[in-house]
Each structure stands twice: as structure tokens, then as C-alpha cells.
Design a protein around this motif. Structure first.
Motif, PDB file in Angstrom:
ATOM      1  N   GLU A  90       0.822  -1.207   0.000  1.00 34.75           N
ATOM      2  CA  GLU A  90       0.000   0.000   0.000  1.00 34.75           C
ATOM      3  C   GLU A  90       0.858   1.262   0.000  1.00 34.75           C
ATOM      4  O   GLU A  90       0.526   2.256  -0.647  1.00 34.75           O
ATOM      5  N   GLY A  91       1.968   1.221   0.754  1.00 29.82           N
ATOM      6  CA  GLY A  91       2.865   2.371   0.748  1.00 29.82           C
ATOM      7  C   GLY A  91       3.464   2.622  -0.626  1.00 29.82           C
ATOM      8  O   GLY A  91       3.635   3.774  -1.049  1.00 29.82           O
ATOM      9  N   SER A  92       3.774   1.542  -1.342  1.00 30.02           N
ATOM     10  CA  SER A  92       4.300   1.676  -2.706  1.00 30.02           C
ATOM     11  C   SER A  92       3.272   2.325  -3.620  1.00 30.02           C
ATOM     12  O   SER A  92       3.605   3.182  -4.457  1.00 30.02           O
ATOM     13  N   ILE A  93       2.018   1.921  -3.458  1.00 27.31           N
ATOM     14  CA  ILE A  93       0.945   2.482  -4.283  1.00 27.31           C
ATOM     15  C   ILE A  93       0.767   3.966  -3.995  1.00 27.31           C
ATOM     16  O   ILE A  93       0.587   4.791  -4.900  1.00 27.31           O
ATOM     17  N   MET A  94       0.828   4.328  -2.715  1.00 26.23           N
ATOM     18  CA  MET A  94       0.705   5.742  -2.357  1.00 26.23           C
ATOM     19  C   MET A  94       1.879   6.545  -2.919  1.00 26.23           C
ATOM     20  O   MET A  94       1.693   7.668  -3.416  1.00 26.23           O
ATOM     21  N   ALA A  95       3.085   5.980  -2.832  1.00 25.03           N
ATOM     22  CA  ALA A  95       4.259   6.676  -3.361  1.00 25.03           C
ATOM     23  C   ALA A  95       4.130   6.899  -4.866  1.00 25.03           C
ATOM     24  O   ALA A  95       4.539   7.947  -5.392  1.00 25.03           O
ATOM     25  N   GLN A  96       3.549   5.919  -5.579  1.00 23.85           N
ATOM     26  CA  GLN A  96       3.315   6.080  -7.014  1.00 23.85           C
ATOM     27  C   GLN A  96       2.359   7.252  -7.273  1.00 23.85           C
ATOM     28  O   GLN A  96       2.543   8.043  -8.198  1.00 23.85           O
ATOM     29  N   GLY A  97       1.332   7.356  -6.408  1.00 23.88           N
ATOM     30  CA  GLY A  97       0.380   8.454  -6.543  1.00 23.88           C
ATOM     31  C   GLY A  97       1.019   9.800  -6.265  1.00 23.88           C
ATOM     32  O   GLY A  97       0.776  10.782  -6.987  1.00 23.88           O
ATOM     33  N   LEU A  98       1.840   9.871  -5.226  1.00 19.94           N
ATOM     34  CA  LEU A  98       2.500  11.129  -4.886  1.00 19.94           C
ATOM     35  C   LEU A  98       3.511  11.530  -5.948  1.00 19.94           C
ATOM     36  O   LEU A  98       3.703  12.728  -6.218  1.00 19.94           O
ATOM     37  N   LYS A  99       4.135  10.561  -6.575  1.00 17.08           N
ATOM     38  CA  LYS A  99       5.080  10.866  -7.649  1.00 17.08           C
ATOM     39  C   LYS A  99       4.355  11.449  -8.857  1.00 17.08           C
ATOM     40  O   LYS A  99       4.788  12.450  -9.442  1.00 17.08           O
ATOM     41  N   LEU A 100       3.233  10.813  -9.213  1.00 25.38           N
ATOM     42  CA  LEU A 100       2.476  11.274 -10.377  1.00 25.38           C
ATOM     43  C   LEU A 100       1.804  12.611 -10.114  1.00 25.38           C
ATOM     44  O   LEU A 100       1.787  13.497 -10.966  1.00 25.38           O
ATOM     45  N   GLY A 101       1.245  12.759  -8.891  1.00 24.32           N
ATOM     46  CA  GLY A 101       0.479  13.969  -8.604  1.00 24.32           C
ATOM     47  C   GLY A 101       1.313  15.140  -8.140  1.00 24.32           C
ATOM     48  O   GLY A 101       1.014  16.290  -8.487  1.00 24.32           O
ATOM     49  N   LEU A 102       2.352  14.882  -7.333  1.00 24.62           N
ATOM     50  CA  LEU A 102       3.129  15.968  -6.737  1.00 24.62           C
ATOM     51  C   LEU A 102       4.586  15.983  -7.178  1.00 24.62           C
ATOM     52  O   LEU A 102       5.335  16.884  -6.803  1.00 24.62           O
ATOM     53  N   GLY A 103       5.000  14.979  -7.934  1.00 25.70           N
ATOM     54  CA  GLY A 103       6.378  14.932  -8.403  1.00 25.70           C
ATOM     55  C   GLY A 103       7.375  14.488  -7.356  1.00 25.70           C
ATOM     56  O   GLY A 103       8.588  14.646  -7.551  1.00 25.70           O
ATOM     57  N   LEU A 104       6.917  13.913  -6.242  1.00 23.77           N
ATOM     58  CA  LEU A 104       7.828  13.459  -5.204  1.00 23.77           C
ATOM     59  C   LEU A 104       8.575  12.215  -5.673  1.00 23.77           C
ATOM     60  O   LEU A 104       7.977  11.322  -6.269  1.00 23.77           O
ATOM     61  N   PRO A 105       9.873  12.118  -5.418  1.00 25.32           N
ATOM     62  CA  PRO A 105      10.593  10.882  -5.758  1.00 25.32           C
ATOM     63  C   PRO A 105      10.037   9.717  -4.945  1.00 25.32           C
ATOM     64  O   PRO A 105       9.525   9.900  -3.836  1.00 25.32           O
ATOM     65  N   LEU A 106      10.151   8.521  -5.492  1.00 28.01           N
ATOM     66  CA  LEU A 106       9.554   7.353  -4.836  1.00 28.01           C
ATOM     67  C   LEU A 106      10.101   7.145  -3.428  1.00 28.01           C
ATOM     68  O   LEU A 106       9.352   6.823  -2.505  1.00 28.01           O
ATOM     69  N   TRP A 107      11.394   7.311  -3.241  1.00 21.68           N
ATOM     70  CA  TRP A 107      11.976   7.045  -1.926  1.00 21.68           C
ATOM     71  C   TRP A 107      11.365   7.955  -0.856  1.00 21.68           C
ATOM     72  O   TRP A 107      11.145   7.533   0.281  1.00 21.68           O
ATOM     73  N   LEU A 108      11.070   9.193  -1.239  1.00 25.45           N
ATOM     74  CA  LEU A 108      10.459  10.126  -0.298  1.00 25.45           C
ATOM     75  C   LEU A 108       8.993   9.763  -0.056  1.00 25.45           C
ATOM     76  O   LEU A 108       8.489   9.861   1.070  1.00 25.45           O
TER      77      LEU A 108
END
Length: 556
Positions: free
Chosen positions: A141-159
Motif C-alpha cells: 500500500e505504501g508503494s501504491i501511495m508513493a506512485q500516486g504522490l510521484k504522479l500527482g506531486l512529483g515526489l521521488p519514490l523514496w520520499l
């Protein structure tokens, strides 16, 4: 006994009771949500439907969409839908007796497992299996959220991984109270965001149904294939341990009475094994959305829920609103499930550690331990080999859940070799019961060997079937061979007061533990071996010298 019982009041223990000086800090800390112990009637003030809503809120995860998409893309829609249905039937049938026991006797799955074939220390094995389930799915689930934050906010996956891990800590600290409020208030929003785009696509573009049903998968064969169905079902069956998280909520069900029996049963079935109905539906939707956006984003990105819902929202609303809504859906879903994963995982780790070391370090330590494991998996990019992890894990989870469900359904009710009333207290149980331990080890060991092709490529897809069948056969067989004599170390806990009241619910009569000086209801205490007094279950667990643990007695 010299200690006089009294009826518990229908209120939660007050702050002055919890803060009272005590020789045992562990006992006081666990009173927030009754970690590691029976959940007393005085704390269970929620209605059946509030408990059910809270429990179902915990399955708002996005992993189902990824799991369904992965199976569908690999094996085709037909095989995926049959695999999802097969897994759902197995999960429902095995989850029902476990959910009933958790709700009826107000104990979690580890406490159920102890008295259902594994013994006091034997269930440490399954506690670790369950804890692994929680951090694997937290990472997913955390990976899925990170994918969303990367697409929506441009955050790198590690962050994104770190943020998805840290944000749940404040919510997990407060236990059932905070979780119930969070789940009740966010569930309607989550449902609307999930269902609306699906309904829109089907009504405005009926051709999507035909494309969905005719998709043949990467092998291009189409049609129903047994091996493909079983491989897909094996991945879905990794979710069989979800019943443990449902029971972490169901243990707070109110007593079952004539007045509330309809709503009580509805809540137990709906929030217990019934979770898989919504889970299977989400997996099927995952296949649908993956097929729908396949041409737009490619096969590599199609299993990502953020891409699935971005594509669906894009068809029904202005472009400026698409990404914010898709990200909001992913974030809400991740928070709803990962507070449950962190909470349940901390209980499982604490349970195991306390029994093995006879020391209670505090649940929050294991919240951090569980989150550490999850963050490590995320940083290792577990999402890219998701099906392999889940396929392997499902063998252990199936062996455990089927063993416990079979012990309840067959050994307790049919063969009557296992005590009908669950037991979890130290001193009352044997350290290890060969019934469950042998069945679990044999079933999981052989099925894992099959999964890794040790018995040939032909049998590899059948590893989840082997896990279920071996556990189902060996559990009653071992009970017959041992004549059920390793379930109870003794049948008398030294207290005359019955464990159950006239309605068959756990008694609300309270006793004071002479070690921690807190009051606990009847099912959570036993007589002390060295004093004319009673001791609570946690103080028995942390008794390193075994001064208070009753000696063995012949079980009748």
C-alpha cells in the motif's frame, strides 16, 4: 477464592484506574485497547454495526486492484475472474469460524490459535506469519501511495515511501478509539471515489465490457486453463490472513443476546468473512481498469492503481480535477488500511515477543519495528515482483488459517476432541500442541517446496491447493491420533465463577489481579499457584519465575 467478584460497570475504566501505581506497567499500558488479552465487556461499548463499519473500513486498500490487474494481464480475464472467485470461496469458508470465535469470545486470532491446535508457544509461529502479512501489505500500500504522490506531486519514490510510513504513526498510537473514528468518517468518501468512475465508464461506453471479457492475457490463449486459474488463485489467497485484521476489530463486538442477535450476526458475517466479497469485487475492477487503460499506459504501468483511476477519472471530468481526485483516493485508501496494518502487526509482534521473553516492552516499539520492515521492502521495490512475494506467502497463510478453521469446525464441533470453549491463558495450555503445529508445518513446508518447483513444474501451480488440503486432512487426523490430550494442560483454573454467563457470553464478573492490582473480567484471570488470589493473563505471560502459573493437572 478469597477475592470477592463484582459485576463490571458498563463504562470504560477511568483514567484514575489506569494511572494507579502498579508493580506491572505492562498491564496498565495494555488497557488502552487490551493488547495481548481478552477484550472486556466494560470496554466494548460500540454497537455491532459501528464495529462492522470500522472493520470493513480497514479493507479499503488499493492492493486488490493491483492483484486483480496482475492476474488478468498475465492469464486473461476469464482465468482471472475464476481465480478470484475460487479464492473468495475458500477465504469465506475458512474465515467464518474464525470470525465467529473472535466476536463471540472477544479474543484476537493469536489467542484463538493458541487453543485451536497450536498451544501456548506453538502459536508464536503463526504470530510471525501474521506479522509478516501486515508489513508485506503495508509495503504494498505504501508503494501504491508513493506512485500516486510521484504522479500527482512529483515526489521521488523514496520520499513517498518514507512519507507513507511516517504519516500513520500518530494514528496508530491511540488504538481502537482513533481507528473507529477514522474508518467511519472516511469510508463514504472512499466508496464514492471508487465506484463513480466505474459506473460512468460502463454506462457511457458499453464496449468496455466486451473488451474486458475478451481480453486473453499475455499468453494470448484465452479460455479457462486450470494451471492459470490456480496460479491466480494462489496470489489472491495470500489475502486469507486478512481475517486476522478483521478479528482485531471484531473482538470488540458487544455480547450476543436475543435482542441484538440479528444485527450481531449480520455484523459478524459482513465484517468477518464477508470482507472478501468487496475484496473480490475490487480485484475484478482491477482487471477491468487495467484492460481499459492498457493501450494508454502500457502493460508495465497498468497494474498501478494510480494509473488505473487516473485513466478512469480522465474519461468523466475536467483534466484539472483528474490528478487531485486520483491522488486523494490513493492517499485515503492507504491511510485507512495502513493504520490497520501497523496496528495489527504491532499486536502480533508484541504477542510473540512477550511470550518468548516473558517481557512486555510496549506495543509502540513493535509499531516501529513493523514499519521498519515495510519501509525496507518498499525501498527494495517489492512492487516489481509483487506476484512472486504473494504467491510464496500464500502457502504459509493458507496452511495456518485452514488448520485453525478446521480445528474449530471439525475437531471442536464434529469430533469433539478439541475443547469447545477457547483457552489462551498460560498454565492452562500445553506449550506445544502437535495437532496444529504438525498440520501447519507439513502443509506449509510441502506447498512451499511445490511452489519452488521441487516436485516438478507440473505440480507448481497446485501449491495453494496442497496447503489447504494437507492442513484440512492432517488437523483432524492428528487430533484423532493424539486423542485430543494436548489441548489442555489442566481443565480447572481454580476459580469457581463460570467463564460464561447465561447467554453464553464471556462473564462480566471482575477480579483484581494481585500482581498488577488492576481489575479484569473473569475470562482474563486464573488462580495463583502460590497465593489465595487471582492473576491476569498478561501477568502470567510475564512471570519469568512461574511463581503464579498453575501446575499441571490431568485434563478430563
Amino acid at each position: 477464592m478469597s477475592t470477592e467478584p463484582r459485576l463490571a460497570e458498563a463504562t470504560e475504566p477511568g483514567p484514575e484506574q489506569r494511572a494507579a501505581p502498579s508493580p506491572d506497567q505492562a498491564a496498565k499500558e495494555t488497557l488502552e485497547d487490551y493488547t495481548l488479552r481478552f477484550a472486556p465487556r466494560s470496554y466494548r461499548r460500540w454497537t455491532p454495526m459501528v464495529v462492522a463499519t470500522t472493520a470493513l473500513g480497514g479493507i479499503a486498500y488499493m492492493a486488490d486492484f493491483s492483484i486483480g490487474a496482475g492476474i488478468g494481464l498475465a492469464h486473461g480475464t476469464g482465468n482471472a475472474l475464476v481465480a478470484i472467485a475460487v479464492a473468495a470461496v475458500v477465504i469465506f469458508l475458512t474465515g467464518f469460524p474464525l470470525a465467529y470465535y473472535g466476536a463471540r469470545y472477544n479474543i484476537d486470532l493469536d489467542l484463538i490459535t493458541r487453543g485451536s491446535g497450536f498451544g501456548y508457544y506453538g502459536s508464536v509461529l503463526t504470530s510471525v506469519i501474521f506479522a509478516s502479512f501486515t508489513f508485506i501489505f503495508f509495503a504494498l500500500e505504501g508503494s501504491i501511495m508513493a506512485q500516486g504522490l510521484k504522479l500527482g506531486l512529483g515526489l521521488p519514490l523514496w520520499l513517498g515511501y518514507a512519507l507513507s510510513t511516517l504519516m500513520v504513526i500518530p494514528l496508530v498510537i491511540y488504538g481502537m478509539k482513533a481507528l473507529s473514528k477514522l474508518q467511519v468518517w472516511t469510508t463514504p468518501v472512499w466508496l464514492v471515489l471508487m465506484i463513480a468512475p466505474l459506473v460512468y465508464l460502463i454506462t457511457t461506453d458499453p464496449g468496455t465490457i466486451d473488451r474486458f471479457l475478451s481480453y486473453a492475457g499475455t499468453d494470448g490463449e484465452g479460455g479457462i486453463n486450470t494451471a492459470s486459474v490456480l496460479l491466480g488463485a494462489g496470489v489472491c489467497l495470500s489475502l486469507i490472513a486478512q481475517i486476522g485484521e478483521q478479528i482485531d476489530y471484531l473482538r470488540f463486538m458487544p455480547p450476543k443476546t436475543e435482542a441484538n442477535k440479528r444485527t450481531w450476526w449480520t455484523a459478524v458475517v459482513m465484517a468477518g468473512p464477508g470482507w472478501v466479497v468487496l475484496g473480490a469485487l475490487k480485484q475484478a475492477i482491477g482487471v477491468f481498469l487495467a484492460v481499459y487503460i492498457l493501450a494508454k499506459v502500457g502493460a508495465d504501468a497498468a497494474p498501478e492503481p494510480i494509473q488505473q483511476f487516473k485513466g478512469a477519472f480522465d474519461a468523466m471530468m475536467p483534466s484539472w480535477l483528474v490528478l487531485p481526485l486520483a491522488v486523494a483516493l490513493v492517499v485515503i485508501s492507504q491511510i485507512k488500511i495502513n493504520v490497520t496494518n501497523a496496528y495489527s502487526g504491532s499486536l502480533a509482534w508484541t504477542n510473540s515477543f512477550t511470550r518468548v521473553t516473558k517481557h512486555y516492552p510496549g506495543r509502540m516499539i513493535f509499531v516501529l519495528v513493523n514499519l521498519g520492515f515495510a519501509l525496507t521492502l518498499m525501498e527494495a521495490d517489492m512492487f516489481s515482483f509483487l506476484n512472486d512475494i504473494l504467491g510464496f506467502y500464500s502457502n504459509c497463510a493458507i496452511a495456518w488459517v485452514v488448520t485453525v478453521a478446521t480445528d474449530i469446525g471439525i475437531n471442536k464441533y464434529l469430533l469433539k476432541l478439541s475443547p469447545l470453549q477457547p483457552e489462551f491463558r498460560r498454565g492452562m495450555l500445553y506449550a506445544v500442541n502437535p495437532v496444529g503445529v504438525v498440520a501447519f508445518v507439513a502443509a506449509s513446508g510441502l506447498s512451499i517446496a511445490m511452489y519452488f518447483h521441487a516436485l516438478g513444474d507440473t505440480l507448481q501451480p497446485y501449491s495453494p491447493v496442497a496447503a489447504a488440503v494437507i492442513a484440512f486432512v492432517l488437523t483432524p487426523l492428528m487430533a484423532i491420533v493424539t486423542k485430543g490430550k494436548y489441548y489442555l494442560r489442566r481443565t480447572d483454573d481454580g476459580i469457581n465463577e463460570p467463564l460464561l454467563d447465561g447467554d453464553g457470553n464471556p462473564s462480566a464478573v471482575t477480579y483484581e489481579c494481585h500482581v498488577c492490582r488492576q481489575e479484569f473480567e473473569r475470562p482474563d484471570v486464573a488462580a495463583c499457584r502460590t497465593h489465595d488470589a487471582v492473576v491476569c493473563s498478561l501477568c502470567l505471560s510475564t512471570d519469568k519465575a512461574a511463581d503464579h502459573v498453575l501446575s499441571a493437572a490431568p485434563a478430563s
